[in-house]
Design a protein around this motif. Structure first.
Motif, PDB file in Angstrom:
ATOM      1  N   VAL A 270       1.341 -11.101  -6.891  1.00 18.47           N
ATOM      2  CA  VAL A 270       1.945  -9.811  -7.246  1.00 18.47           C
ATOM      3  C   VAL A 270       1.139  -9.153  -8.360  1.00 18.47           C
ATOM      4  N   LEU A 271       0.734  -9.926  -9.352  1.00 16.14           N
ATOM      5  CA  LEU A 271      -0.067  -9.368 -10.446  1.00 16.14           C
ATOM      6  C   LEU A 271      -1.409  -8.855  -9.928  1.00 16.14           C
ATOM      7  N   ALA A 272      -2.055  -9.614  -9.065  1.00 14.32           N
ATOM      8  CA  ALA A 272      -3.344  -9.176  -8.499  1.00 14.32           C
ATOM      9  C   ALA A 272      -3.170  -7.900  -7.663  1.00 14.32           C
ATOM     10  N   LEU A 273      -2.116  -7.834  -6.867  1.00 13.24           N
ATOM     11  CA  LEU A 273      -1.860  -6.633  -6.064  1.00 13.24           C
ATOM     12  C   LEU A 273      -1.570  -5.432  -6.958  1.00 13.24           C
ATOM     13  N   ALA A 274      -0.802  -5.644  -8.024  1.00 13.74           N
ATOM     14  CA  ALA A 274      -0.486  -4.550  -8.943  1.00 13.74           C
ATOM     15  C   ALA A 274      -1.743  -4.035  -9.640  1.00 13.74           C
ATOM     16  N   VAL A 275      -2.633  -4.938 -10.006  1.00 11.08           N
ATOM     17  CA  VAL A 275      -3.917  -4.515 -10.586  1.00 11.08           C
ATOM     18  C   VAL A 275      -4.700  -3.717  -9.550  1.00 11.08           C
ATOM     19  N   GLY A 276      -4.704  -4.191  -8.310  1.00  7.22           N
ATOM     20  CA  GLY A 276      -5.396  -3.472  -7.236  1.00  7.22           C
ATOM     21  C   GLY A 276      -4.856  -2.069  -7.036  1.00  7.22           C
ATOM     22  N   VAL A 277      -3.536  -1.928  -7.047  1.00  5.70           N
ATOM     23  CA  VAL A 277      -2.920  -0.600  -6.900  1.00  5.70           C
ATOM     24  C   VAL A 277      -3.274   0.271  -8.098  1.00  5.70           C
ATOM     25  N   ALA A 278      -3.253  -0.308  -9.290  1.00  3.34           N
ATOM     26  CA  ALA A 278      -3.569   0.459 -10.502  1.00  3.34           C
ATOM     27  C   ALA A 278      -5.023   0.926 -10.517  1.00  3.34           C
ATOM     28  N   VAL A 279      -5.918   0.159  -9.938  1.00  2.00           N
ATOM     29  CA  VAL A 279      -7.325   0.557  -9.860  1.00  2.00           C
ATOM     30  C   VAL A 279      -7.548   1.547  -8.719  1.00  2.00           C
ATOM     31  N   LEU A 280      -6.938   1.293  -7.585  1.00  2.00           N
ATOM     32  CA  LEU A 280      -7.148   2.122  -6.399  1.00  2.00           C
ATOM     33  C   LEU A 280      -6.515   3.510  -6.533  1.00  2.00           C
ATOM     34  N   THR A 281      -5.420   3.609  -7.249  1.00  2.00           N
ATOM     35  CA  THR A 281      -4.703   4.885  -7.360  1.00  2.00           C
ATOM     36  C   THR A 281      -5.542   6.004  -7.972  1.00  2.00           C
ATOM     37  N   PRO A 282      -6.147   5.834  -9.154  1.00  2.00           N
ATOM     38  CA  PRO A 282      -6.928   6.954  -9.698  1.00  2.00           C
ATOM     39  C   PRO A 282      -8.163   7.280  -8.857  1.00  2.00           C
ATOM     40  N   VAL A 283      -8.746   6.280  -8.213  1.00  2.00           N
ATOM     41  CA  VAL A 283      -9.903   6.537  -7.341  1.00  2.00           C
ATOM     42  C   VAL A 283      -9.468   7.385  -6.152  1.00  2.00           C
ATOM     43  N   THR A 284      -8.331   7.035  -5.562  1.00  2.00           N
ATOM     44  CA  THR A 284      -7.799   7.781  -4.431  1.00  2.00           C
ATOM     45  C   THR A 284      -7.393   9.189  -4.842  1.00  2.00           C
ATOM     46  N   THR A 285      -6.750   9.307  -5.997  1.00  2.00           N
ATOM     47  CA  THR A 285      -6.334  10.619  -6.498  1.00  2.00           C
ATOM     48  C   THR A 285      -7.541  11.501  -6.771  1.00  2.00           C
TER      49      THR A 285
END
Length: 154
Positions: A45-60
């Protein structure tokens, strides 16, 4: 990042956000209420949350590039752009929940003493952030699909 193999990067990256955000939210909620799941899944869960936190600004950022290429913006595209800006808050919220659960797991693994207050706070936080993240991703995605494909709201 603007394109990947000639395709707008936003169109590809958004799929990662759309899949990983609800998955992370559901696993965080599961870990909040089922200690055995937390023991096994907390680091995922922590690894996925880090992934979402990194991927979100790149996607935005890729979405903003795509948005700025258009000369005229429809109302629904403007709505999608506005809603897309919410995603960073969901991503940070999921990361906070995952960190709280990792701390909870670490404390529980080093003591036999129950930590009821922490368990309740972590569970409430996981449900509120998890459900709002899922709803938010659906709203953002729906407005994006409507802007691109003309999917009508029903």
């Amino acid at each position: 990042m603007t394109t990947i193999a000639g395709i707008p990067a936003h169109a590809l990256l958004v799929h990662g956000v759309v899949v990983l955000t609800p998955l992370t939210a559901l696993l965080a909620i599961l870990c909040a209420f089922w200690p055995a799941a937390r023991r096994r899944l907390v680091w995922l869960v922590l690894a996925l949350a880090v992934g979402v936190a990194v991927l979100t600004p790149v996607t935005t950022s890729a979405g903003e590039w795509l948005y700025n290429r258009e000369a005229q913006h429809s109302t629904i595209l403007e709505l999608h752009q506005e809603r897309g800006e919410w995603m960073i808050y969901f991503a940070v919220g999921l990361l906070v929940v995952a960190i709280v659960q990792a701390v909870q797991h670490w404390l529980e693994s080093r003591s036999t003493e129950p930590r009821k207050v922490l368990a309740v706070v972590a569970a409430v936080l996981a449900v509120v952030v998890g459900v709002s993240s899922i709803v938010g991703v659906v709203q953002i995605g729906h407005s994006g699909a409507e802007a691109k494909w003309g999917v009508a709201s029903e």
